[in-house]
Design a protein around this motif. Sequence first.
Motif, PDB file in Angstrom:
ATOM      1  N   LEU A 252       0.825  -1.208   0.000  1.00  0.00           N
ATOM      2  CA  LEU A 252       0.000   0.000   0.000  1.00  0.00           C
ATOM      3  C   LEU A 252       0.861   1.261   0.000  1.00  0.00           C
ATOM      4  O   LEU A 252       0.507   2.263  -0.629  1.00  0.00           O
ATOM      5  N   HIS A 253       2.007   1.241   0.680  1.00  0.00           N
ATOM      6  CA  HIS A 253       2.919   2.389   0.640  1.00  0.00           C
ATOM      7  C   HIS A 253       3.455   2.611  -0.770  1.00  0.00           C
ATOM      8  O   HIS A 253       3.511   3.746  -1.244  1.00  0.00           O
ATOM      9  N   LEU A 254       3.817   1.518  -1.439  1.00  0.00           N
ATOM     10  CA  LEU A 254       4.295   1.650  -2.824  1.00  0.00           C
ATOM     11  C   LEU A 254       3.209   2.220  -3.735  1.00  0.00           C
ATOM     12  O   LEU A 254       3.478   3.074  -4.578  1.00  0.00           O
ATOM     13  N   LEU A 255       1.989   1.744  -3.555  1.00  0.00           N
ATOM     14  CA  LEU A 255       0.887   2.214  -4.391  1.00  0.00           C
ATOM     15  C   LEU A 255       0.529   3.665  -4.072  1.00  0.00           C
ATOM     16  O   LEU A 255       0.172   4.436  -4.968  1.00  0.00           O
ATOM     17  N   ALA A 256       0.607   4.047  -2.800  1.00  0.00           N
ATOM     18  CA  ALA A 256       0.286   5.425  -2.417  1.00  0.00           C
ATOM     19  C   ALA A 256       1.289   6.411  -3.003  1.00  0.00           C
ATOM     20  O   ALA A 256       0.957   7.579  -3.225  1.00  0.00           O
ATOM     21  N   GLN A 257       2.486   5.946  -3.288  1.00  0.00           N
ATOM     22  CA  GLN A 257       3.506   6.815  -3.864  1.00  0.00           C
ATOM     23  C   GLN A 257       3.455   6.842  -5.385  1.00  0.00           C
ATOM     24  O   GLN A 257       4.304   7.449  -6.016  1.00  0.00           O
ATOM     25  N   GLY A 258       2.487   6.153  -5.989  1.00  0.00           N
ATOM     26  CA  GLY A 258       2.324   6.218  -7.433  1.00  0.00           C
ATOM     27  C   GLY A 258       2.552   4.906  -8.146  1.00  0.00           C
ATOM     28  O   GLY A 258       2.651   4.887  -9.371  1.00  0.00           O
ATOM     29  N   GLY A 259       2.633   3.809  -7.428  1.00  0.00           N
ATOM     30  CA  GLY A 259       2.837   2.510  -8.052  1.00  0.00           C
ATOM     31  C   GLY A 259       1.548   1.933  -8.605  1.00  0.00           C
ATOM     32  O   GLY A 259       0.468   2.505  -8.457  1.00  0.00           O
TER      33      GLY A 259
ATOM     34  N   HIS B 197       4.532  -2.702  -9.458  1.00  0.00           N
ATOM     35  CA  HIS B 197       5.565  -1.804  -9.961  1.00  0.00           C
ATOM     36  C   HIS B 197       5.578  -0.528  -9.131  1.00  0.00           C
ATOM     37  O   HIS B 197       4.518  -0.007  -8.764  1.00  0.00           O
ATOM     38  N   THR B 198       6.771  -0.001  -8.874  1.00  0.00           N
ATOM     39  CA  THR B 198       6.894   1.266  -8.170  1.00  0.00           C
ATOM     40  C   THR B 198       6.686   2.401  -9.165  1.00  0.00           C
ATOM     41  O   THR B 198       6.581   2.175 -10.373  1.00  0.00           O
ATOM     42  N   ARG B 199       6.661   3.619  -8.686  1.00  0.00           N
ATOM     43  CA  ARG B 199       6.460   4.762  -9.584  1.00  0.00           C
ATOM     44  C   ARG B 199       7.627   4.927 -10.554  1.00  0.00           C
ATOM     45  O   ARG B 199       7.502   5.561 -11.588  1.00  0.00           O
ATOM     46  N   ASP B 200       8.793   4.336 -10.216  1.00  0.00           N
ATOM     47  CA  ASP B 200       9.959   4.394 -11.100  1.00  0.00           C
ATOM     48  C   ASP B 200      10.030   3.191 -12.033  1.00  0.00           C
ATOM     49  O   ASP B 200      11.041   2.976 -12.687  1.00  0.00           O
ATOM     50  N   ASN B 201       8.958   2.400 -12.072  1.00  0.00           N
ATOM     51  CA  ASN B 201       8.807   1.213 -12.911  1.00  0.00           C
ATOM     52  C   ASN B 201       9.749   0.076 -12.511  1.00  0.00           C
ATOM     53  O   ASN B 201      10.149  -0.720 -13.343  1.00  0.00           O
ATOM     54  N   TRP B 202      10.100   0.001 -11.240  1.00  0.00           N
ATOM     55  CA  TRP B 202      10.823  -1.147 -10.715  1.00  0.00           C
ATOM     56  C   TRP B 202       9.801  -2.161 -10.249  1.00  0.00           C
ATOM     57  O   TRP B 202       8.791  -1.808  -9.654  1.00  0.00           O
ATOM     58  N   ARG B 203      10.058  -3.437 -10.482  1.00  0.00           N
ATOM     59  CA  ARG B 203       9.146  -4.494 -10.056  1.00  0.00           C
ATOM     60  C   ARG B 203       9.484  -4.898  -8.623  1.00  0.00           C
ATOM     61  O   ARG B 203      10.633  -5.191  -8.316  1.00  0.00           O
TER      62      ARG B 203
END
Length: 85
Positions: free
Chosen positions: A11-18, A36-42
Amino acid sequence: MNITRAEQRILHLLAQGGWIELEKDEQGRIAAAHCHTRDNWRFAGFDVDLFRRLKRRNAVASKGGGPYRITRRGLELVRARQDNR
């Protein structure tokens, strides 16, 4: 509502734009899920069971056939943290 540490991390990753992408098999069933993170890392610690738990809690949703993103309910579940955007 209490959520697990793994759910909290996602949820933290998604809240930051993932976002979450799903792979489906020939019958249309979910074969794999990738976060995926907001920087497109899996993110490596994500699987189909964790996706189903988040979906059951209405923490993630898809709009118009796009990738799954965090919902308002998901934002309520995630604990406040300094680095969330």
